[in-house]
Write a protein that holds these residues in place. Sequence first.
Motif, PDB file in Angstrom:
ATOM      1  N   ASP A 285      47.204  40.583  43.822  1.00 26.78           N
ATOM      2  CA  ASP A 285      46.469  39.487  44.466  1.00 26.78           C
ATOM      3  C   ASP A 285      46.282  39.706  45.972  1.00 26.78           C
ATOM      4  O   ASP A 285      45.780  38.828  46.672  1.00 26.78           O
ATOM      5  N   PRO A 288      42.370  39.705  47.000  1.00 28.46           N
ATOM      6  CA  PRO A 288      41.857  38.320  47.071  1.00 28.46           C
ATOM      7  C   PRO A 288      42.471  37.516  48.233  1.00 28.46           C
ATOM      8  O   PRO A 288      41.785  36.732  48.883  1.00 28.46           O
ATOM      9  N   GLN A 370      32.553  38.454  51.405  1.00 24.40           N
ATOM     10  CA  GLN A 370      32.729  39.686  50.625  1.00 24.40           C
ATOM     11  C   GLN A 370      31.873  40.817  51.193  1.00 24.40           C
ATOM     12  O   GLN A 370      32.328  41.957  51.311  1.00 24.40           O
ATOM     13  N   LYS A 411      36.877  45.603  44.147  1.00 23.72           N
ATOM     14  CA  LYS A 411      37.841  44.499  43.967  1.00 23.72           C
ATOM     15  C   LYS A 411      37.532  43.327  44.903  1.00 23.72           C
ATOM     16  O   LYS A 411      37.696  42.170  44.512  1.00 23.72           O
ATOM     17  N   VAL A 415      36.256  39.052  43.521  1.00 21.36           N
ATOM     18  CA  VAL A 415      36.999  37.824  43.809  1.00 21.36           C
ATOM     19  C   VAL A 415      36.105  36.603  43.553  1.00 21.36           C
ATOM     20  O   VAL A 415      34.932  36.579  43.940  1.00 21.36           O
ATOM     21  N   LYS A 416      36.676  35.605  42.882  1.00 22.33           N
ATOM     22  CA  LYS A 416      35.921  34.388  42.539  1.00 22.33           C
ATOM     23  C   LYS A 416      36.354  33.225  43.452  1.00 22.33           C
ATOM     24  O   LYS A 416      37.487  33.219  43.941  1.00 22.33           O
ATOM     25  N   ASP A 419      39.723  31.956  42.795  1.00 22.11           N
ATOM     26  CA  ASP A 419      40.850  32.793  43.263  1.00 22.11           C
ATOM     27  C   ASP A 419      41.243  32.401  44.680  1.00 22.11           C
ATOM     28  O   ASP A 419      42.426  32.386  45.031  1.00 22.11           O
ATOM     29  N   ILE A 420      40.233  32.137  45.503  1.00 19.14           N
ATOM     30  CA  ILE A 420      40.500  31.783  46.902  1.00 19.14           C
ATOM     31  C   ILE A 420      41.303  30.490  46.966  1.00 19.14           C
ATOM     32  O   ILE A 420      42.318  30.404  47.668  1.00 19.14           O
TER      33      ILE A 420
END
Lengths: 457, 460
Positions: A285, A288, A370, A411, A415-416, A419-420
């Motif tokens: 993780d 992220p 991103q 990667k 990240v979605k 996830d944040i």
Amino acid sequence: MKRIVLATIFLASGIAAPKELPPEGSAPRPFHLAKPDDFVLPNGMKVTIVPYGVVPRIAVRAYVQAGALYEPADQVWISKLTAKLMKEGTATRSSEQLASEVADMGGQLEIDSGSDFMTAGGVVLSDAGPRFVALLADVLENAALPAARIDRLKTDLGRDLAVEKSAPQSLADERFLQVLYPNHAYGRVYPSDSALRGYTIEQVRAFYNGNFAGARTHLYIAGKLDSGLREAVRSSFGNWKAGTASNETPPAGVKARSMQVIDRPGAAQSTLYIGLPVLSPSSPDYIPESVMNALLGGSFASRITSNIREQKGYTYSPISMIGTRGRAAYWVEAADVTTAVTGPSMKEIFYEIDRLRKEAPGSPELRGIQTYMSGLFVLRNTMSADALIAQLHSVDSQGLDRSWLTSYVQKVNEVKPADIQRLAETELVPSKMTIVVVGDTSKIADQIKPYQQAPAQ
Amino acid sequence: MLKLFLIAVCALCLTTTAISADSFTVPVEYYTLPNGLKVILSPDSTAPTVVTAIYYRIGFRIEPRDRTGFAHLFEHMMFQGSQNLGKMEFIRLVQQNGGVLNGSARFDFTNYFEVLPSNKLETALWAEADRMKGLAITTANLTNQQGVVGNEVKVNVLNQPYGGFPWLWMPQYANTNWYNAHNFYGDLKDIEAAKLDEVQAFFKTYYAPNNAALAVVGDFDPHEAKAMIAKYFGAIPKADVPAMPDLDEPRQDKEKTVTHRDPLAPRPALAFAYHVPPRNTPEYYAMGLLNEMLAQGDDSLLYQELVKKRGYTGDLSASINELGNMFDYYGPMLWTVSLVHDASVSPRDIMNAADGVIERVASQPVDQKLLDRSVTKIRAELYDSMTQLGGFGRANLLACFALFDDDPARINTVETELRKVTPQLLQKTAREYLRPENRTVLIWEAGAPASGAVKSGGQQ
């Protein structure tokens, strides 16, 4: 929210010509990470040679497991003293000779002690590469550590210590790390002046003999490569003693709310450090988490910076970051804010943390971060020979596979938004944060009082 | 001292190193648009990135007299909104395309640059052209940036030990012409007094294509770049830029000593600065080499004397142009040396020791080997600056040489000029410019004053 956006567009089209949209640019040009040549000497020393750039310069850096981490608890900065003494000559070269020889190569000999590693090396003209490697090996293997120079160097370090500790940012940093890593080298940032004055040449020699060895060293070479480098490395470092590599267990770090106030009467600003231990680079993780950091406070257009700088004008250079110490990591928001708005600044910082913990960011905001991080990754790997070395070393020193670098951009882009939010919720827990404030207590005591204890969850 | 000197000479004799044969030529394509915009293109395929840097010939030297710090405050306003990009949109545009950006006000220019993936060159050119066309800013934007700049001055000067030492203070003490001698970071009162119409007027006066240079460095196709530059910048009208005021500093014929008290500093500090020869003269190049020989690196003569031999300080720093390098300025400049020392050593002792070193280069021609080493050092620094920040360092030199000399190709001839310097010219330059009468000594006193002593910022 939607209504505001509509209103803005309406207003803009109502009063002026429609805005031009920025051109998209062309298709991206391919980026390939440079392919390093890695090998290990029989004594265990790791070597990485990697081509970079067109300008005839070459960076040579040895990372030795001889940073502050390996200092005895009562010898804080002995690694710095050792670094200084190593520049005072070898068995066959005086310090003046070292300095003039390297200057003739177009460089300077640089030896610095960090929290985990001592780095020794420099940047020289390409055709001097093999000669510089040989000189560096002489310094690492045969440092003279002359007793006659230690008093002058301790006086210099004592002056450095006094100067560093007069800066509010240094005081905040020291206290923050003391609280996060008690009874550990990472929490021992500065020695006392009297302890420093008492260090002996025997202690320096013991530190040098115990930590400088092939198996504790990774040598990186990057730049416009001339021939003869591999051979120079083998012949200069081949006979160095092996020693034993260290594999230290990282400290867990303290996760508990505390408020640390350091009084600085008359200070025009309050220096804030707010943060806690978080997931380290070895965690799946971590990437992220890095994206979350960039979105929250780690970039110019981030939420906290937009808020307390660009909206409120409370500060000039606020920044959040994930700091690493060996294989431990912490998140911190650091900002120097005008004294009168110390409380309001803390309010906004916690507001932005809470907002991200409660609500996932929108896709366009995340997409922007991103793309930023993907671009930054290219820059970080290409900005200079030393930048490239720093990237390779950070992956190697974390015990990660080099594929961490080749898969990084992918990667980041996977990240979605959820996830944040999830990582903000699990990692950035306000009730577990250490707050350090360096400022004029007579003016800020009331302002910071509400933050002494975390609000009930 | 004599013994030590002999050892040093001997070390030189033993050094077998010839001058390095490594060399590098920077590609430079230079032209000017009909509206006066100077354009420099320098391709480099090291990485798929591109630097877009625009330099306006408006530095803080010539900012309005009643508005110290205005050139810098204005630089902040260039990020607050233009015709097609609102507040924060410029920053977001660069960031969301994977790049970094910055702007800086300096003595003789204000610059703005972006480092982006190379396929985003057009985006950067469009955005820079957009803000060259005009600003769309409000009083609220100005108030916000007055707060930000006030905090910048606080964090770098007012709340910082050694704040502004020596870079902000020395020019104010050493120079006499207001343009060179005022507080360029700005009096907080002046910064707070700035008005929106002043910002707009400043823009109209100085932010025009005929007062600017655009440098593009990185992985791009020059043909495509030229077409884009013509498309986005070609139609921006010229402006009548006021003539440059007289920036000259009179010849200094008496040593100045100034005392400045810093209540936040735990140790005293000392700086000394000399007016340097005019740019691009043979003596200027000799001065560049004197800086290397005397004060750059562990091998330098002042370092060997003040740090290694006498133990007066742990390190010293020196430069021609404290806010850049010896190439990126136009007006009068200082060579400044500075160090932090202990209270047990007096400024007089340090100056005497420094004078002893300077006397060595002023009283007789130096060894050719020492001169060669200085050329090697400066060349190495030039090479490093050419790759600095993905090519920004190169863009900086190209833009300055275009703006100040109309000749960016100078980037490739600087080394030739340095090589022309003889030991005799070096000696002559040291004699004329490193005279005590040509210098200002800044004594930086540490700690709160004893009662009745000089107050903060006091001048002797």
